[in-house]
Structures are given as structure tokens and as C-alpha cells.
Design a protein around this motif. Structure first.
Motif, short mmCIF file in Angstrom:
data_model
loop_
_atom_site.label_atom_id
_atom_site.label_comp_id
_atom_site.label_asym_id
_atom_site.label_seq_id
_atom_site.Cartn_x
_atom_site.Cartn_y
_atom_site.Cartn_z
N GLU A 79 3.85 18.77 -3.80
CA GLU A 79 4.14 19.81 -4.80
C GLU A 79 4.23 19.21 -6.20
OE1 GLU A 79 7.50 23.13 -5.97
OE2 GLU A 79 7.87 21.70 -4.35
N LEU A 80 4.71 17.99 -6.25
CA LEU A 80 4.86 17.31 -7.54
C LEU A 80 3.54 17.27 -8.30
CD1 LEU A 80 6.86 15.53 -9.24
CD2 LEU A 80 5.93 13.57 -8.00
N PHE A 81 2.44 17.12 -7.57
CA PHE A 81 1.12 17.07 -8.20
C PHE A 81 0.37 18.40 -8.03
CE2 PHE A 81 2.13 12.57 -7.45
CZ PHE A 81 1.96 12.09 -8.74
N ASN A 82 1.15 19.47 -7.99
CA ASN A 82 0.56 20.82 -8.02
C ASN A 82 -0.32 21.10 -6.79
OD1 ASN A 82 0.71 23.12 -9.61
ND2 ASN A 82 -1.27 22.75 -10.60
N ASP A 83 -0.01 20.48 -5.67
CA ASP A 83 -0.76 20.66 -4.42
C ASP A 83 -2.23 20.24 -4.54
OD1 ASP A 83 1.51 21.67 -3.20
OD2 ASP A 83 1.01 23.75 -3.70
N VAL A 84 -2.52 19.37 -5.51
CA VAL A 84 -3.91 18.93 -5.69
C VAL A 84 -4.29 17.89 -4.63
CG1 VAL A 84 -5.51 17.74 -7.26
CG2 VAL A 84 -3.91 19.43 -8.17
N PRO B 289 0.83 -1.21 0.00
CA PRO B 289 0.00 0.00 0.00
C PRO B 289 0.87 1.26 0.00
CG PRO B 289 -0.77 -1.58 1.65
CD PRO B 289 0.57 -2.08 1.17
N THR B 290 0.44 2.27 -0.74
CA THR B 290 1.19 3.52 -0.84
C THR B 290 0.28 4.72 -0.56
OG1 THR B 290 0.76 3.99 -3.17
CG2 THR B 290 2.57 2.49 -2.70
N ALA B 291 0.90 5.78 -0.03
CA ALA B 291 0.16 7.02 0.22
C ALA B 291 1.09 8.19 -0.08
CB ALA B 291 -0.31 7.08 1.67
N LEU B 292 0.54 9.29 -0.51
CA LEU B 292 1.36 10.45 -0.90
C LEU B 292 2.15 10.97 0.30
CD1 LEU B 292 1.90 12.17 -3.47
CD2 LEU B 292 0.24 13.81 -2.55
#
Ligand code: HEM
Length: 176
Positions: free
Chosen positions: A155-160, A146-149
Motif C-alpha cells: 500500500e505504501l507504494f500505491n499498490d504498484v 537481498p530485500t523484497a517488498l
């Protein structure tokens, strides 16, 4: 996501569960978003592949610093995947993944993801919940990690996405 999204020439007709390496679908909704974004591109480099299930595959580079019995150390993989969209405003490079496992944490990192500078600066993109591996015909396999941000990945995903956002699970196969 259609085959055209990555280009049929890059599709590997392989089963990632039988090839040593790291397989990761990243985040389905992000890939779907890119597929809906006109003129977006996904490209693979340095031996990375994509499976028939549209997961990215990174070949194993070095497992010598990882102790499977203790469950700690570093697993290094090669290859990269690059996402481009919105005329280049969106540029995400995931290059040479490492998994670093300690008694307290497990982290998936990539080399400096926002630039093309091949330095050794690494960005911790995802925190992992590290399971014990399974013995599979002379290999160690982790069928679902399992993975989580992680914070450095926000920042890599534009703070979305917030820290802790669920990402797709990782699969691993390492020769014993
Ligand atoms: C000109 C610049 C940009 C525009 C016009 C734009 C536009 C949009 C729009 C309209 C959506 C929602 C659309 C949908 O879900 O289909 C969206 C979602 C998103 N954008 Fe962008 N965006 C831009 C730049 C970026 C950049 C630089 C990133 C960095 C990676 C980014 C990452 C994302 C992410 C992660 C989502 C959410 C995808 C999901 O999981 O549903 N965007 N963007």
C-alpha cells in the motif's frame, strides 16, 4: 538520478561502508520515477544521509538487542527520508528503520509510514534474506542483504508493486 534531486547540501561525501548504520537504495525505478515527476521532493531528517551513489543512510541507534552469533534480535536505526510528489498525493515517510531477525524471518520495518504521527506502530516494508556477517576490522558488516517488498509495504507504494517485488539490497555495518 542527479544531485539536484536531493539537493547538494544533503549529499554526504562519505563511504557508507565505513560508517555504522544501514544503507539502502530503496528501489531505483521508484527514485527515477520521482526524479521525472515535476516538483517532487526528497528530504532527510534526524541524522539520515544520502551517499554519493544516492543510497539513503540511517545511523545505528541500538544494537544491544541483537545477537550476531545467533543471528537474531533487533537492530535499530534512526533518521528518516520523506518523498513528496503530485502535490502531496504521493507522501512516503520512511522513519527509524528496524531490522528484526528470527530463526524463520528477517524484516525491515519503519514507523507508521503514511503519517507524521511519531507513534511506535511499525510497518514491515521489506522481507530480507539474512546472510551471515563478515568480520571487518572490528565491525560486523553485511555487504549485501537481498530485500523484497513485504505485504505491508504494498500500500505504501500505491499498490504498484506486488509482494515479493525485488528492492535494492541493504548494506549494514555494526561495531563488534
Ligand atoms: C496524482 C497522483 C499520481 C499520478 C498522476 C501518478 C502518475 C504516475 C505515472 C504516470 C507513473 C508512470 C510514469 C513513469 O514511470 O515515469 C507512475 C508510476 C508510479 N507511481 Fe504514481 N502517480 C500518482 C500517485 C502516486 C502515489 C500516491 C504513489 C505512492 C507512492 C505512487 C507511486 C508510483 C510508483 C511506485 C510508480 C512506479 C515507479 C516505477 O518503479 O517505475 N504514485 N505514477
Amino acid at each position: 538520478m542527479s544531485d539536484e534531486f536531493v539537493g547538494s547540501e544533503t549529499l554526504l561525501q562519505m563511504d557508507p561502508t565505513v560508517v555504522a548504520g544501514l544503507t539502502w537504495g530503496l528501489k531505483r525505478s521508484f527514485l527515477g520515477y520521482l526524479a521525472r515527476t515535476p516538483m517532487s521532493q526528497v528530504s532527510l531528517g534526524s541524522g539520515a544521509g544520502v551517499t554519493t551513489q544516492s543510497e539513503f543512510w540511517f545511523p545505528l541507534a541500538d544494537a544491544s538487542q541483537f545477537d550476531v552469533q545467533r543471528g537474531d534480535g533487533v537492530l535499530k536505526f534512526s533518521g528518516n527520508v520523506r518523498f513528496i510528489g503530485h502535490g502531496g498525493f504521493l507522501h512516503v515517510l520512511l522513519d527509524r528503520p528496524w531490522i528484526e531477525v528470527t530463526a524463520d524471518s528477517a524484516l525491515l520495518s519503519f514507523t507508521e509510514c503514511r503519517t507524521e504521527d511519531p507513534t511506535d506502530q511499525r510497518m514491515g516494508v521489506a522481507s530480507l534474506t539474512w546472510p551471515t556477517p563478515q568480520d571487518d576490522q572490528g565491525d560486523w558488516i553485511w555487504p549485501e542483504v537481498p530485500t523484497a517488498l513485504a505485504s505491508a509495504g504494498v500500500e505504501l507504494f500505491n499498490d504498484v508493486y506486488p509482494v515479493g517485488e525485488a528492492l535494492e539490497p541493504i548494506r549494514l555495518r555494526i561495531p563488534q
